[in-house]
Design a protein around this motif. Structure first.
Motif, PDB file in Angstrom:
ATOM      1  N   THR A  24       0.842  -1.190   0.000  1.00 53.33           N
ATOM      2  CA  THR A  24       0.000   0.000   0.000  1.00 53.33           C
ATOM      3  C   THR A  24       0.880   1.244   0.000  1.00 53.33           C
ATOM      4  O   THR A  24       2.085   1.175   0.262  1.00 53.33           O
ATOM      5  CB  THR A  24      -0.922   0.019   1.234  1.00 53.33           C
ATOM      6  N   GLU A  58      -2.946   1.604  -5.550  1.00 49.84           N
ATOM      7  CA  GLU A  58      -2.682   0.584  -4.535  1.00 49.84           C
ATOM      8  C   GLU A  58      -3.045  -0.828  -4.980  1.00 49.84           C
ATOM      9  O   GLU A  58      -2.496  -1.803  -4.459  1.00 49.84           O
ATOM     10  CB  GLU A  58      -3.428   0.917  -3.247  1.00 49.84           C
ATOM     11  N   ASN A  59      -3.950  -0.936  -5.942  1.00 51.25           N
ATOM     12  CA  ASN A  59      -4.426  -2.265  -6.343  1.00 51.25           C
ATOM     13  C   ASN A  59      -4.003  -2.693  -7.746  1.00 51.25           C
ATOM     14  O   ASN A  59      -4.246  -3.835  -8.141  1.00 51.25           O
ATOM     15  CB  ASN A  59      -5.952  -2.319  -6.248  1.00 51.25           C
TER      16      ASN A  59
END
Length: 263
Positions: A113, A253-254
């Motif tokens: 993250t 973040e993903n």
């Protein structure tokens, strides 16, 4: 893209960011700078005896990190200047280097993250920031631009079209409508970018989808097997508040591919 700064902590993600940054540099004939910060924290009197040794270890690691960039740049015949600095505030140093060197693009890795330092840099940086996950593939064949019609998205669109034209790669443009009433506006958004791209001779395909924006952007990225996502970033608002934008933050973040955030 005259000057590229690669900020590194020596991690696998940072090394991926370095390799991608060098790939950009070779295409755009950019000057490259490598920067690593030996991050130190204030210590109490009981630790002062070992403090110099700690700093020495951190600085050695930082020199190894920029050494990787230097070596990779030499392999590609790219001019590269490196810096190692010691500070308790890495974000402040990186942001000051952006201004001091007149940087056009910042490259940085993402381990998991976004941490405090990464958030601050992304929020306050005055130039586009490319965030590269450790698992990223460095192929550059397809780009996805996510647009919501905002001024940030418009800036991202101009940046993306120029980028795709230079690399002669395919462009996908997506706009996400959360509700039915937003579909027509989303269609206008992608049409505007499509016209820009076609005028520059860039191969382009547009998509309008319904749902949660960050989820759909990532879904389209996977379906189209793109190698890079580009989107606008809100940046700094107010005196101290940092606002990346919830959609951009969640995509970064993903995503398993690099994401360029354009201010």
């Amino acid at each position: 893209m005259e000057k590229i700064l690669i900020a590194t902590d020596g991690s696998q993600a940072s090394e991926k960011a370095a390799k991608l940054g060098l790939k950009f540099a070779k295409t755009f004939n950019s000057k490259v700078y490598g920067l690593s910060i030996a991050e130190v924290i204030p210590v109490g009197p009981e630790l002062m005896e070992i403090y110099p040794k700690l700093v020495e270890v951190l600085e050695r690691k930082a020199f190894e990190a920029v050494g990787f960039i230097k070596a990779e740049a030499e392999k590609e015949g790219i001019s590269c200047e490196t810096f190692v600095l010691t500070s308790s505030d890495p974000s402040e140093i990186i942001l000051s280097k952006l201004e001091e060197l007149g940087i056009s693009l910042l490259m940085m890795g993402r381990k998991h993250t976004l941490g405090r330092v990464s958030r601050t840099i992304i929020g306050k940086a005055s130039v586009p920031v490319t965030v590269v996950p450790a698992e990223a593939c460095l192929t550059l064949e397809k780009v996805l631009l996510a647009t919501d019609g905002s001024v940030y998205s418009q800036r991202a669109a101009f940046w993306t079209v120029d980028f795709c034209k230079k690399l002669d790669i395919a462009l996908y443009v997506v706009s996400v409508a959360k509700i039915d009433n937003e579909v027509s506006f989303a269609e206008e958004c992608v049409k505007t970018v499509e016209e820009k791209a076609k005028n520059q001779g860039v191969k382009v395909e547009t998509l309008v989808v319904k749902g949660e924006p960050f989820e759909k952007i990532l879904e389209v990225s996977s379906q189209k097997e793109v190698n890079l996502i580009i989107m606008g970033c809100k940046g700094k608002t107010g005196l101290e508040k940092i606002l990346i934008g919830s959609v951009a933050e969640r995509v970064v973040e993903n995503s398993n591919v690099p994401v360029v955030l354009v201010k």
